[in-house]
Design an enzyme around this catalytic site. Sequence first.
Site, mmCIF file in Angstrom:
data_model
loop_
_atom_site.group_PDB
_atom_site.id
_atom_site.type_symbol
_atom_site.label_atom_id
_atom_site.label_comp_id
_atom_site.label_asym_id
_atom_site.label_seq_id
_atom_site.Cartn_x
_atom_site.Cartn_y
_atom_site.Cartn_z
ATOM 1 N N GLU A 83 -4.803 -8.288 -10.793
ATOM 2 C CA GLU A 83 -5.170 -8.696 -9.436
ATOM 3 C C GLU A 83 -6.355 -7.867 -8.949
ATOM 4 O O GLU A 83 -6.677 -7.865 -7.764
ATOM 5 C CB GLU A 83 -3.984 -8.556 -8.486
ATOM 6 C CG GLU A 83 -3.413 -7.159 -8.388
ATOM 7 C CD GLU A 83 -2.489 -7.006 -7.200
ATOM 8 O OE1 GLU A 83 -2.978 -7.132 -6.070
ATOM 9 O OE2 GLU A 83 -1.289 -6.755 -7.406
ATOM 10 N N CYS A 117 1.155 -8.714 -8.408
ATOM 11 C CA CYS A 117 1.648 -7.916 -9.546
ATOM 12 C C CYS A 117 2.365 -8.754 -10.607
ATOM 13 O O CYS A 117 2.958 -8.198 -11.538
ATOM 14 C CB CYS A 117 2.584 -6.824 -9.040
ATOM 15 S SG CYS A 117 1.885 -5.887 -7.703
ATOM 16 N N THR A 159 1.129 4.936 -1.969
ATOM 17 C CA THR A 159 1.780 4.057 -2.952
ATOM 18 C C THR A 159 0.754 3.425 -3.904
ATOM 19 O O THR A 159 1.019 2.401 -4.526
ATOM 20 C CB THR A 159 2.634 2.953 -2.270
ATOM 21 O OG1 THR A 159 1.793 2.163 -1.417
ATOM 22 C CG2 THR A 159 3.749 3.541 -1.451
ATOM 23 N N HIS A 252 9.734 -3.993 -11.250
ATOM 24 C CA HIS A 252 8.404 -3.729 -10.720
ATOM 25 C C HIS A 252 8.541 -2.581 -9.709
ATOM 26 O O HIS A 252 9.437 -2.613 -8.861
ATOM 27 C CB HIS A 252 7.832 -4.975 -10.040
ATOM 28 C CG HIS A 252 6.621 -4.660 -9.224
ATOM 29 N ND1 HIS A 252 5.486 -4.145 -9.800
ATOM 30 C CD2 HIS A 252 6.375 -4.724 -7.893
ATOM 31 C CE1 HIS A 252 4.590 -3.933 -8.860
ATOM 32 N NE2 HIS A 252 5.104 -4.258 -7.683
ATOM 33 N N SER A 365 3.514 -10.144 -4.914
ATOM 34 C CA SER A 365 3.503 -10.575 -3.506
ATOM 35 C C SER A 365 2.890 -11.960 -3.366
ATOM 36 O O SER A 365 2.133 -12.422 -4.206
ATOM 37 C CB SER A 365 2.704 -9.572 -2.674
ATOM 38 O OG SER A 365 3.407 -8.371 -2.574
HETATM 39 N N1 CAA Z 1 11.686 13.366 4.099
HETATM 40 C C1 CAA Z 1 12.367 12.448 3.400
HETATM 41 N N2 CAA Z 1 12.273 11.109 3.635
HETATM 42 C C2 CAA Z 1 11.443 10.715 4.610
HETATM 43 C C3 CAA Z 1 10.717 11.625 5.394
HETATM 44 C C4 CAA Z 1 10.869 13.019 5.101
HETATM 45 N N3 CAA Z 1 10.178 13.945 5.763
HETATM 46 N N4 CAA Z 1 9.989 10.936 6.276
HETATM 47 C C5 CAA Z 1 10.246 9.610 6.070
HETATM 48 N N5 CAA Z 1 11.125 9.479 5.051
HETATM 49 C C6 CAA Z 1 11.660 8.247 4.467
HETATM 50 C C7 CAA Z 1 12.041 7.193 5.476
HETATM 51 O O1 CAA Z 1 13.320 7.442 6.000
HETATM 52 C C8 CAA Z 1 11.977 5.950 4.621
HETATM 53 O O2 CAA Z 1 13.106 5.860 3.775
HETATM 54 P P1 CAA Z 1 14.259 4.780 4.021
HETATM 55 O O3 CAA Z 1 13.578 3.427 3.961
HETATM 56 O O4 CAA Z 1 15.190 4.994 2.891
HETATM 57 O O5 CAA Z 1 14.802 5.093 5.342
HETATM 58 C C9 CAA Z 1 10.805 6.232 3.676
HETATM 59 O O6 CAA Z 1 10.589 7.636 3.741
HETATM 60 C C10 CAA Z 1 9.510 5.492 4.046
HETATM 61 O O7 CAA Z 1 9.152 5.860 5.350
HETATM 62 P P2 CAA Z 1 8.825 4.772 6.459
HETATM 63 O O8 CAA Z 1 9.920 3.775 6.563
HETATM 64 O O9 CAA Z 1 8.401 5.523 7.692
HETATM 65 O O10 CAA Z 1 7.631 3.918 5.879
HETATM 66 P P3 CAA Z 1 6.072 4.170 5.836
HETATM 67 O O11 CAA Z 1 5.462 3.914 7.139
HETATM 68 O O12 CAA Z 1 5.763 5.470 5.191
HETATM 69 O O13 CAA Z 1 5.622 3.009 4.837
HETATM 70 C C11 CAA Z 1 5.678 1.550 2.968
HETATM 71 C C12 CAA Z 1 6.223 2.829 3.588
HETATM 72 C C13 CAA Z 1 6.011 0.357 3.877
HETATM 73 C C14 CAA Z 1 6.292 1.340 1.617
HETATM 74 C C15 CAA Z 1 4.119 1.691 2.836
HETATM 75 O O14 CAA Z 1 3.842 2.771 1.986
HETATM 76 C C16 CAA Z 1 3.455 0.445 2.281
HETATM 77 O O15 CAA Z 1 3.109 -0.465 3.040
HETATM 78 N N6 CAA Z 1 3.215 0.387 0.930
HETATM 79 C C17 CAA Z 1 2.567 -0.764 0.263
HETATM 80 C C18 CAA Z 1 3.447 -1.984 0.236
HETATM 81 C C19 CAA Z 1 4.582 -1.872 -0.779
HETATM 82 O O16 CAA Z 1 4.553 -1.072 -1.689
HETATM 83 N N7 CAA Z 1 5.580 -2.752 -0.631
HETATM 84 C C20 CAA Z 1 6.669 -2.834 -1.582
HETATM 85 C C21 CAA Z 1 7.113 -4.257 -1.838
HETATM 86 S S1 CAA Z 1 5.704 -5.298 -2.163
HETATM 87 C C22 CAA Z 1 5.425 -5.155 -3.842
HETATM 88 O O17 CAA Z 1 6.266 -4.756 -4.578
HETATM 89 C C23 CAA Z 1 4.072 -5.540 -4.357
HETATM 90 C C24 CAA Z 1 3.275 -4.325 -4.611
HETATM 91 O O18 CAA Z 1 3.287 -3.771 -5.684
HETATM 92 C C25 CAA Z 1 2.462 -3.788 -3.509
#
Ligand code: CAA
Length: 458
Positions: A83, A117, A159, A252, A365
Amino acid sequence: WPKDVGILALEVYFPAQYVDQTDLEKYNNVAAGKYTVGLGQNQMGFCSVQEDINSLCLTVVQQLMERTQIPWDSVGRLEVGTETIIDKSKAVKTVLMELFQDSGNTDIEGIDTTNACYGGTASLFNAANWMESSSWDGRYAMVVCGDIAVYANGSARPTGGAGAVAMLVGPEAPLALERGLRGTHMENVYDFYKPDLASEYPVVDGKLSIECYFRALDRCYSFYRQKIQKQWKQAGIDRPFNLEDFQFLIFHTPFCKLVQKSLARLMFNDFLSASSDIQSSHYKGLEAFRGLKLEDTYNNRDVDAAFQKASLDMFNKKTKASLYLSTHNGNMYTSSLYGCLASLLSLYSAQDLAGSRIGAFSYGSGLAASLFSLRASKDASPGSPLEKLVSSVSDLPNRLASRKRVSAEEFTEVMNQREQFCHKVNFSPPGDTNSLFPGTWYLEQVDELYRRKYARRP
Ligand code: CAA
């Protein structure tokens, strides 16, 4: 039909530099543990401007050919899943022909396949389908998948990752695709997409993407179970399929924590579909979750926590080893699932794997997803195809350990350079090719007509 079509050999390429996620946590001023514990990521590999999707794929194909020593004219199909689009017309596959055409082999079917992906899995299915069709000419197929996963500054950036995997596909494979066992779910959603063709960055709705991933997982597992149970019924076996029927499960991996949650979710699927009189030690104390519906629980934190706890032993046994590369290198998009396979092979012995069924969940996605399975051959004796495949990737941890750690500041500088150079014309990428692994292909020049020229580091 040729027997046991599947993966004969496999090669992984990842960048020679990484940023540590603890450094990124400090640099981005987020709480310690957010990336390392919350996302389950330790390190993230990234490419300088000297590498692009073509160079990544050139390197991984060259390495696979050198390792397997098969003749260049023994490949009759080559598919690329990616991609990382740098040209709306010219396929990465055509650039890879550079390697084959010197041997005189231009009779190679296959081009690029794109849907986030999922392209690597679509390519693998295409390659196997070709081999099981009247079009097959008796030669090997090669499947190449690779991506440079970069995000704009913000919560998605940790990520990222980069890498490529090449697989040699043929009959009598030590990892055979199980026939008829693919559960697929596809739908129209805008969870992650790349509409801006001038940018390497996706538009991403993180929360929605996770919900879509879980929904696709539920649906694919349901279809997979229906199909295997139908096969079993015809063979006289009448019992429900459950997770215990997979000896290993790979996913994945956009970030490792999502995979742990996904295994938990599959156990929740088993739990909801099992009759309440089934006494499984896994389900002790979970009765309160009995009447819930899958589609109401994508964001249910209690379900997530309870089933993560219940599935922890299973995760450690069946999945954790597959996350080795993802933990240390990050998301490789199309090649992520196959990097998980390589990790599994590198951390278990041929004896551990012999005869096992490996469940594999592929997610792209937009969305396209499949759950399918590979069956490891029973023969794990020294010199057997399985033992050779396993030993060919056993150096993965050492190779990862030999990369260079760079600071979060330097990483950010490289991301800025990529923004500047990704679609530039008439330039030679700056940088020192000695920072690449020996034998790596790199971008030498883009001329005034956007034509790209590559060279190989000795
Ligand atoms: N210590 C430990 N854990 C902590 C923490 C700390 N200090 N602070 C936060 N966390 C935890 C949160 O509790 C959360 O865990 P849970 O869901 O288990 O509660 C985790 O860290 C993530 O924190 P947030 O929910 O606040 O999320 P974020 O704002 O950091 O965003 C994300 C995370 C949405 C994955 C973002 O990184 C993102 O958009 N990534 C790209 C999209 C992605 O990877 N999507 C996955 C499915 S899509 C796919 O698979 C296709 C692909 O390859 C992209």
